[in-house]
Design an enzyme around this catalytic site. Structure first.
Site, PDB file in Angstrom:
ATOM      1  N   ARG A  15       0.832  -1.210   0.000  1.00 12.04           N
ATOM      2  CA  ARG A  15       0.000   0.000   0.000  1.00 12.04           C
ATOM      3  C   ARG A  15       0.866   1.258   0.000  1.00 12.04           C
ATOM      4  O   ARG A  15       0.983   1.938  -1.010  1.00 12.04           O
ATOM      5  CB  ARG A  15      -0.960  -0.034   1.219  1.00 12.04           C
ATOM      6  N   ASP A  16       1.513   1.540   1.101  1.00 14.18           N
ATOM      7  CA  ASP A  16       2.283   2.787   1.193  1.00 14.18           C
ATOM      8  C   ASP A  16       3.428   2.772   0.183  1.00 14.18           C
ATOM      9  O   ASP A  16       3.788   3.815  -0.382  1.00 14.18           O
ATOM     10  CB  ASP A  16       2.840   2.936   2.620  1.00 14.18           C
ATOM     11  N   HIS A 207       5.503   4.658  12.570  1.00 11.20           N
ATOM     12  CA  HIS A 207       5.454   4.569  11.097  1.00 11.20           C
ATOM     13  C   HIS A 207       6.451   5.606  10.574  1.00 11.20           C
ATOM     14  O   HIS A 207       6.105   6.779  10.414  1.00 11.20           O
ATOM     15  CB  HIS A 207       4.015   4.862  10.658  1.00 11.20           C
ATOM     16  N   HIS A 209       8.984   7.120   7.880  1.00  9.51           N
ATOM     17  CA  HIS A 209       9.554   7.195   6.537  1.00  9.51           C
ATOM     18  C   HIS A 209      11.036   7.534   6.696  1.00  9.51           C
ATOM     19  O   HIS A 209      11.438   8.144   7.689  1.00  9.51           O
ATOM     20  CB  HIS A 209       8.798   8.233   5.694  1.00  9.51           C
ATOM     21  N   CYS A 240       4.774   9.108  -0.178  1.00 10.19           N
ATOM     22  CA  CYS A 240       3.382   9.546  -0.075  1.00 10.19           C
ATOM     23  C   CYS A 240       3.134  10.542  -1.200  1.00 10.19           C
ATOM     24  O   CYS A 240       3.871  11.514  -1.337  1.00 10.19           O
ATOM     25  CB  CYS A 240       3.096  10.186   1.276  1.00 10.19           C
ATOM     26  N   ASN A 249       8.960   4.109   3.298  1.00 13.05           N
ATOM     27  CA  ASN A 249       9.009   3.720   4.704  1.00 13.05           C
ATOM     28  C   ASN A 249      10.361   3.076   4.967  1.00 13.05           C
ATOM     29  O   ASN A 249      11.034   2.619   4.053  1.00 13.05           O
ATOM     30  CB  ASN A 249       7.941   2.666   5.011  1.00 13.05           C
TER      31      ASN A 249
HETATM   32  P1  HMG Z   1     -12.928  14.506  -2.443  1.00  7.42           P
HETATM   33  O1  HMG Z   1     -12.675  14.965  -3.826  1.00  7.42           O
HETATM   34  O2  HMG Z   1     -12.893  15.541  -1.369  1.00  7.42           O
HETATM   35  O3  HMG Z   1     -14.254  13.678  -2.215  1.00  7.42           O
HETATM   36  O4  HMG Z   1     -11.879  13.353  -2.110  1.00  7.42           O
HETATM   37  P2  HMG Z   1     -15.604  13.546  -2.959  1.00  7.42           P
HETATM   38  O5  HMG Z   1     -16.506  12.861  -1.984  1.00  7.42           O
HETATM   39  O6  HMG Z   1     -16.026  14.883  -3.531  1.00  7.42           O
HETATM   40  O7  HMG Z   1     -15.315  12.543  -4.175  1.00  7.42           O
HETATM   41  C1  HMG Z   1     -14.510  12.885  -5.277  1.00  7.42           C
HETATM   42  C2  HMG Z   1     -14.427  11.711  -6.227  1.00  7.42           C
HETATM   43  O8  HMG Z   1     -13.826  10.588  -5.581  1.00  7.42           O
HETATM   44  C3  HMG Z   1     -15.785  11.232  -6.721  1.00  7.42           C
HETATM   45  O9  HMG Z   1     -15.576  10.658  -8.006  1.00  7.42           O
HETATM   46  C4  HMG Z   1     -16.110  10.117  -5.758  1.00  7.42           C
HETATM   47  O10 HMG Z   1     -17.007   9.184  -6.271  1.00  7.42           O
HETATM   48  C5  HMG Z   1     -14.749   9.498  -5.556  1.00  7.42           C
HETATM   49  P3  HMG Z   1     -15.720  11.497  -9.371  1.00  7.42           P
HETATM   50  O11 HMG Z   1     -17.107  12.047  -9.309  1.00  7.42           O
HETATM   51  O12 HMG Z   1     -14.665  12.590  -9.314  1.00  7.42           O
HETATM   52  O13 HMG Z   1     -15.471  10.502 -10.416  1.00  7.42           O
HETATM   53  N1  HMG Z   1     -14.588   8.805  -4.265  1.00  7.42           N
HETATM   54  C6  HMG Z   1     -14.099   7.575  -4.165  1.00  7.42           C
HETATM   55  N2  HMG Z   1     -13.665   6.699  -5.083  1.00  7.42           N
HETATM   56  C7  HMG Z   1     -13.206   5.517  -4.626  1.00  7.42           C
HETATM   57  N3  HMG Z   1     -13.154   5.191  -3.323  1.00  7.42           N
HETATM   58  C8  HMG Z   1     -13.571   6.051  -2.383  1.00  7.42           C
HETATM   59  C9  HMG Z   1     -14.066   7.296  -2.793  1.00  7.42           C
HETATM   60  N4  HMG Z   1     -14.554   8.365  -2.134  1.00  7.42           N
HETATM   61  C10 HMG Z   1     -14.871   9.294  -3.042  1.00  7.42           C
HETATM   62  N5  HMG Z   1     -13.498   5.717  -1.096  1.00  7.42           N
HETATM   63  C11 HMG Z   1     -11.013  11.462  -0.909  1.00  7.42           C
HETATM   64  C12 HMG Z   1     -11.823  12.746  -0.831  1.00  7.42           C
HETATM   65  C13 HMG Z   1     -10.679  11.020   0.497  1.00  7.42           C
HETATM   66  C14 HMG Z   1     -11.829  10.403  -1.639  1.00  7.42           C
HETATM   67  C15 HMG Z   1      -9.731  11.761  -1.716  1.00  7.42           C
HETATM   68  O14 HMG Z   1      -9.131  12.879  -1.147  1.00  7.42           O
HETATM   69  C16 HMG Z   1      -8.760  10.625  -1.760  1.00  7.42           C
HETATM   70  O15 HMG Z   1      -9.051   9.546  -2.245  1.00  7.42           O
HETATM   71  N6  HMG Z   1      -7.535  10.861  -1.267  1.00  7.42           N
HETATM   72  C17 HMG Z   1      -6.477   9.860  -1.323  1.00  7.42           C
HETATM   73  C18 HMG Z   1      -5.708   9.932  -0.066  1.00  7.42           C
HETATM   74  C19 HMG Z   1      -4.632   8.864  -0.046  1.00  7.42           C
HETATM   75  O16 HMG Z   1      -4.849   7.720  -0.418  1.00  7.42           O
HETATM   76  N7  HMG Z   1      -3.428   9.271   0.427  1.00  7.42           N
HETATM   77  C20 HMG Z   1      -2.363   8.352   0.594  1.00  7.42           C
HETATM   78  C21 HMG Z   1      -2.604   7.440   1.769  1.00  7.42           C
HETATM   79  S1  HMG Z   1      -2.352   8.218   3.350  1.00  7.42           S
HETATM   80  C22 HMG Z   1      -0.650   8.058   3.625  1.00  7.42           C
HETATM   81  O17 HMG Z   1       0.077   7.619   2.765  1.00  7.42           O
HETATM   82  C23 HMG Z   1      -0.134   8.388   4.993  1.00  7.42           C
HETATM   83  C24 HMG Z   1       0.149   7.148   5.839  1.00  7.42           C
HETATM   84  O18 HMG Z   1       1.043   6.261   5.179  1.00  7.42           O
HETATM   85  C25 HMG Z   1       0.755   7.575   7.184  1.00  7.42           C
HETATM   86  C26 HMG Z   1       1.952   8.532   7.011  1.00  7.42           C
HETATM   87  O19 HMG Z   1       2.953   8.153   6.398  1.00  7.42           O
HETATM   88  O20 HMG Z   1       1.823   9.653   7.494  1.00  7.42           O
HETATM   89  C27 HMG Z   1      -1.131   6.391   6.146  1.00  7.42           C
HETATM   90 MG    MG Z   2       3.168   6.465   5.160  1.00  8.76          MG
END
Ligand code: HMG
Ligand code: MG
Length: 301
Positions: A15-16, A207, A209, A240, A249
């Site tokens: 995933r990450d 966690h 990086h 990320c 990571n």
């Molecule tokens: P948004 O644009 O604010 O939300 O995104 P929305 O509700 O207006 O939806 C926009 C579009 O996304 C729509 O589709 C929805 O249907 C779709 P469109 O009309 O444009 O075709 N949608 C979805 N599609 C699939 N699955 C869903 C979903 N929800 C809405 N669940 C949202 C808000 C959260 C969806 C968006 O901002 C997003 O997907 N962000 C991705 C964030 C992400 O994955 N980041 C990386 C992971 S976190 C990380 O790496 C940190 C971590 O490792 C810890 C660390 O290191 O700190 C965990």
């Molecule tokens: Mg991370």
């Protein structure tokens, strides 16, 4: 504080790691990666994310990956779910455990999930309710615990507040993310002392990086503070997408080597993990981010 006898590793490479690799793997390749990690003895593997494929195209088709991995009894396979839609899709794909993710800084919250910290926590309420109704475990993440690429310094008290809220909502554990890898051991210890006043350390994970090469030393600092769960990524894959310049990571192989050398059990077979690491790096045509893998592979030549 005495060191733990056993550490639980959460493998986040599928995933990450993959979410920030330029080359997108096929569903079959992602499944093989998870199966190889299972074979190496990892007890918890983060398989993918149910986020918008427009935002993170590498994680599209996580449903197909989750549905087709070979589940080993006793191994936990989880996925990220940012909202109710994500959880519903994850349930339909057979998820039994999910993770929600919040940030300790407003800037990163907006860039990563397009809402404020408090809105994100509100968004998790129905996620937690549905997960509880299904008897599913939910892990929580807090990003930017030691610094934010947009807001700069992050107060440990703020990390404590968000962590406590996630636990109060029903997360069984909160993983503290040094998203941009800027922390050093003194900051890590200070953070854990502060968060530890509000949250039991048994419910905290690290966690880290490795952007600035400090991840292993931060893990050691966290071990000394009583943390016994760490996230890591095979071959140090990833980063990320919403934290520019963030590297992967800490490499799982490096963590396993460190812990083994200290007599701390992980259940992971280092040789098999290095095989998986070599395989994924060849597939992605990238250098191996694990120093331990590089050393062991060089010896095997
Ligand atoms: P948004 O644009 O604010 O939300 O995104 P929305 O509700 O207006 O939806 C926009 C579009 O996304 C729509 O589709 C929805 O249907 C779709 P469109 O009309 O444009 O075709 N949608 C979805 N599609 C699939 N699955 C869903 C979903 N929800 C809405 N669940 C949202 C808000 C959260 C969806 C968006 O901002 C997003 O997907 N962000 C991705 C964030 C992400 O994955 N980041 C990386 C992971 S976190 C990380 O790496 C940190 C971590 O490792 C810890 C660390 O290191 O700190 C965990
Ligand atoms: Mg991370």
């Amino acid at each position: 504080m005495s060191l733990p006898e056993h550490v639980r590793l959460v493998e986040v490479g599928p995933r990450d790691g993959l979410q920030n690799e330029a080359q997108h793997l096929s569903v079959a390749q992602r499944i093989e990666l998870v199966d190889r990690l299972t074979a190496a003895g990892l007890g918890h593997i983060e398989v993918g994310s149910f986020v918008s494929p427009r935002w993170v195209p590498q994680m599209a088709d996580s449903a197909a990956v989750l549905a087709a991995i070979t589940r080993q009894p006793g191994v936990r396979y989880s996925v990220l779910t940012p909202n109710l839609r994500g959880l519903e899709d994850a349930i339909a794909a057979g998820a039994r455990e999910v993770a929600v993710f919040a940030s300790a800084s407003e800037g990163f919250s907006w860039r990563n999930i397009n809402c404020s910290i408090s809105e994100s926590l509100q968004r998790f309420v129905p996620v937690m309710e549905l997960a509880a109704a299904r008897g599913m475990a939910v892990r929580g993440y807090v990003s930017c615990v030691l610094g934010c690429p947009y807001d700069g310094t992050v107060a440990p008290e703020q990390v404590a507040t968000v962590s406590a809220e996630l636990l109060a909502m029903g997360c069984y554990e909160v993983s503290l993310g040094d998203t941009i890898g800027v922390g050093v051991p003194s900051a890590t210890r200070h953070l854990l002392e502060t968060v530890g006043q509000r949250v039991p350390r048994q419910q905290l994970a690290g966690h880290f990086h490795d952007t600035y090469g400090q991840a292993l030393t931060n893990i050691y600092a966290a071990l000394l503070e009583g943390v016994a769960v760490f996230d890591s990524s095979v071959a140090g894959l990833g980063g990320c997408p919403y934290a520019r310049g963030a590297s992967g990571n800490v490499a799982s192989e490096d963590v396993v080597y460190l812990l083994q050398g200290m007599g701390i059990r992980t259940g992971v077979e280092l040789t098999k993990l290095v095989e998986a690491s070599h395989w994924i790096c060849q597939l992605l045509r990238r250098d191996n981010g694990s120093r331990v893998a590089r050393a062991l592979l060089a010896r095997a030549d």
